[in-house]
Design an enzyme around this catalytic site. Structure first.
Site, short mmCIF file in Angstrom:
data_model
loop_
_atom_site.label_atom_id
_atom_site.label_comp_id
_atom_site.label_asym_id
_atom_site.label_seq_id
_atom_site.Cartn_x
_atom_site.Cartn_y
_atom_site.Cartn_z
N HIS A 116 26.96 -27.49 -8.10
CA HIS A 116 26.84 -28.65 -8.41
C HIS A 116 26.87 -28.91 -9.99
O HIS A 116 26.50 -28.18 -10.74
CB HIS A 116 25.18 -29.29 -8.28
N SER A 140 30.93 -33.44 -2.87
CA SER A 140 29.17 -33.28 -2.76
C SER A 140 28.81 -33.31 -1.25
O SER A 140 29.76 -33.21 -0.34
CB SER A 140 28.89 -34.76 -3.25
N ASP A 174 31.87 -44.23 -14.09
CA ASP A 174 31.29 -43.11 -13.31
C ASP A 174 30.33 -43.69 -12.04
O ASP A 174 29.26 -44.00 -12.20
CB ASP A 174 30.45 -42.39 -14.61
N MET A 175 30.97 -43.28 -10.94
CA MET A 175 30.05 -43.86 -9.91
C MET A 175 30.38 -42.71 -8.68
O MET A 175 31.22 -42.18 -8.32
CB MET A 175 30.64 -45.06 -9.62
N ALA A 176 29.25 -42.70 -7.96
CA ALA A 176 29.22 -42.05 -6.47
C ALA A 176 29.86 -43.20 -5.47
O ALA A 176 30.07 -44.30 -5.74
CB ALA A 176 27.85 -41.88 -6.13
N LYS A 224 37.01 -49.46 2.42
CA LYS A 224 37.84 -49.03 1.18
C LYS A 224 37.05 -47.82 0.52
O LYS A 224 37.61 -46.78 0.04
CB LYS A 224 37.54 -50.34 0.43
N GLY A 306 29.67 -48.79 -18.40
CA GLY A 306 29.28 -47.58 -19.42
C GLY A 306 28.68 -48.26 -20.63
O GLY A 306 27.99 -47.58 -21.41
N GLN A 307 28.62 -49.55 -20.88
CA GLN A 307 28.10 -50.24 -21.96
C GLN A 307 26.74 -50.22 -22.02
O GLN A 307 26.21 -49.81 -22.95
CB GLN A 307 28.61 -51.87 -22.07
P1 NAI Z 1 25.64 -46.52 -11.13
O1 NAI Z 1 25.57 -47.29 -9.85
O2 NAI Z 1 24.49 -46.21 -11.85
O3 NAI Z 1 26.63 -46.82 -12.02
C1 NAI Z 1 28.14 -46.91 -11.53
C2 NAI Z 1 28.95 -47.50 -12.41
O4 NAI Z 1 28.81 -48.97 -12.61
C3 NAI Z 1 28.84 -46.77 -13.90
O5 NAI Z 1 30.05 -46.68 -14.65
C4 NAI Z 1 27.97 -48.03 -14.76
O6 NAI Z 1 28.17 -47.97 -16.01
C5 NAI Z 1 28.76 -49.20 -14.03
N1 NAI Z 1 27.74 -50.29 -13.98
C6 NAI Z 1 26.45 -50.51 -13.28
N2 NAI Z 1 25.73 -51.62 -13.79
C7 NAI Z 1 26.81 -52.30 -14.38
C8 NAI Z 1 26.79 -53.61 -14.87
N3 NAI Z 1 25.66 -54.44 -14.67
N4 NAI Z 1 27.64 -54.04 -15.67
C9 NAI Z 1 28.87 -53.34 -15.75
N5 NAI Z 1 28.91 -51.95 -15.48
C10 NAI Z 1 27.80 -51.60 -14.58
O7 NAI Z 1 26.18 -44.98 -10.77
P2 NAI Z 1 25.92 -43.90 -9.55
O8 NAI Z 1 26.95 -44.20 -8.59
O9 NAI Z 1 24.67 -44.00 -9.01
O10 NAI Z 1 26.44 -42.50 -9.96
C11 NAI Z 1 25.26 -41.90 -10.74
C12 NAI Z 1 25.77 -40.37 -11.14
O11 NAI Z 1 25.67 -39.49 -10.24
C13 NAI Z 1 27.25 -40.57 -11.91
O12 NAI Z 1 26.83 -39.88 -13.02
C14 NAI Z 1 27.95 -39.57 -10.71
O13 NAI Z 1 28.95 -38.85 -11.52
C15 NAI Z 1 26.80 -38.77 -10.46
N6 NAI Z 1 27.13 -38.06 -9.18
C16 NAI Z 1 27.28 -36.76 -8.88
C17 NAI Z 1 27.63 -36.09 -7.89
C18 NAI Z 1 27.71 -34.56 -7.76
O14 NAI Z 1 27.87 -33.96 -6.77
N7 NAI Z 1 28.11 -34.00 -9.19
C19 NAI Z 1 27.70 -36.76 -6.71
C20 NAI Z 1 27.53 -38.19 -6.74
C21 NAI Z 1 26.98 -38.70 -7.93
#
Ligand code: NAI
Length: 349
Positions: A116, A140, A174-176, A224, A306-307
């Site tokens: 991971h 993942s 960056d999102m799942a 999608k 990202g902000q």
């Molecule tokens: P999240 O749902 O917190 O955010 C997703 C994206 O939406 C981000 O780019 C965030 O900046 C943007 N965002 C969120 N709220 C916003 C708003 N109000 N306005 C504008 N943009 C907004 O992220 P999620 O999906 O929970 O993922 C979290 C982390 O988990 C990530 O860093 C991802 O790389 C990591 N991850 C890693 C895995 C692995 O196996 N290595 C597997 C799944 C996720």
């Protein structure tokens, strides 16, 4: 408990080193973890240390990996992580993709046989710190239903992207590819609260609002998001010759085995397509334009992707990072791990 970035990183590094990682690799993993906590992505920060420590101690993360890098074309390469710390392998592989993109406009590196690797924003920001565009996807463990399916097939397969603006600002997305992370279901369980009906399904594949009945997560945006997670699995699994689909190893199944995961980094050099200064100005303009969009009822402003993480990181750097007390106790305690994860059923009630 609030800790400075340096203190938190030091505690995590010490614990990972105590578990068996070399000092160098423990430092590399802790750097990616503290990056996640600083951005407020606590699901991929300090809370993971105990799991990693148990896996390291049980042999499922190679503490003396022989990384290998094989160039397969002018702009393509394969990086074999020898099932060592995924964070360190992914970081080194991104350095190689960056070098290729600087020389030839694009660098594509397949990273195979890793554990991971954490929050992908870390790796794509390596590229934007060098005035390049970074894109990264990885596999993942299977816990998501394909659209219309009643059992898990894909993982939460994340997608990350970062582009440089002026004055060291980045847009980082960056999102799942799932509606919600598994951690949010656990949170609802702990509070005995219902979950929204688009988050997860029960054992029959039907949407459920009961967090205790959850047997798999749902992809974002129905078919999608399902298509996106398939794309991620093809690019970071099928393409690299590692196990794919529901053969991807489980996070908890056997902590003595390497995970053999795949990840793909793509780095694009904007100066091979346009004037770099203009590109960076226009990325900054994109940020300003998005911030200037009229907010909808219930919102006080529009953020660019990202902000909020950048703003959170600034606050945390000044005031310290908020860490759950139990995690702090673990980090400062003597135990390497408490046998909490091996063969755990992630969906057990
Ligand atoms: P999240 O749902 O917190 O955010 C997703 C994206 O939406 C981000 O780019 C965030 O900046 C943007 N965002 C969120 N709220 C916003 C708003 N109000 N306005 C504008 N943009 C907004 O992220 P999620 O999906 O929970 O993922 C979290 C982390 O988990 C990530 O860093 C991802 O790389 C990591 N991850 C890693 C895995 C692995 O196996 N290595 C597997 C799944 C996720």
């Amino acid at each position: 408990m609030k800790l400075s970035e340096q203190k938190l990183k030091e505690l995590m590094k010490n614990k990972l080193h105590q578990a068996g990682l070399s000092e160098d690799h423990a430092d590399g993993v802790a750097d990616v973890l503290v990056h996640a906590d600083l951005r407020g992505v606590h699901s991929h920060g300090a809370m993971r240390v105990e799991y990693y420590a148990e896996r390291i101690a049980k042999g499922g993360i190679n503490t003396n990996p022989q990384f290998s890098f094989e160039k397969t074309g002018p702009s393509t390469a394969l990086f074999d992580g020898d099932n060592g710390a995924g964070h360190v392998a992914a970081k080194e592989a991104m350095d190689e993709a960056i070098n290729m993109a600087k020389k030839s406009g694009i660098g594509v590196v397949g990273v195979k046989r890793i554990s991971h690797s954490g929050s992908l924003s870390y790796f794509v920001q390596q590229a934007s710190e060098e005035n390049l565009i970074g894109l990264s996807v990885c596999q993942s463990d299977p816990m998501v239903v394909p659209f219309g399916g009643a059992e898990a097939y894909y993982g939460t397969n994340p997608i990350a992207f970062s582009a440089p603006g002026e004055e060291e600002d980045f847009i980082t997305f960056d999102m799942a590819t799932t509606v919600q992370a598994w951690g949010k279901i656990l949170h609802a369980r702990s509070k005995n609260e219902a979950i929204p009906e688009d988050w997860a399904v029960d054992e029959n594949g039907e949407a459920t609002t009961n967090p205790f009945d959850v047997k798999a997560l749902m992809p974002i945006a129905g078919p999608k998001g399902y298509g996106l997670m398939m794309m991620v699995d093809i690019l970071s699994g099928v393409l690299l010759g590692v196990p794919f689909g529901n053969n991807v190893s489980s996070m908890y199944h056997d902590l003595s085995e390497g995970r053999n995961l795949g990840q793909l980094h793509i780095v694009i050099n904007p100066s091979y397509f346009t004037d770099l200064t203009t590109f960076k100005q226009n990325i900054s303009q994109t940020m300003k334009d998005l911030n200037a969009v009229k907010p909808a009822p219930g919102f006080d402003h529009v953020s660019y992707p990202g902000q909020r993480s950048i703003e959170r990181a600034k606050r945390y750097k000044e005031n310290g990072i908020e860490i759950v007390d139990e995690i702090y106790e673990y980090l400062v305690g003597d135990a390497v791990h408490f046998n909490n994860y091996d063969h755990k059923d992630p969906f057990a009630k």
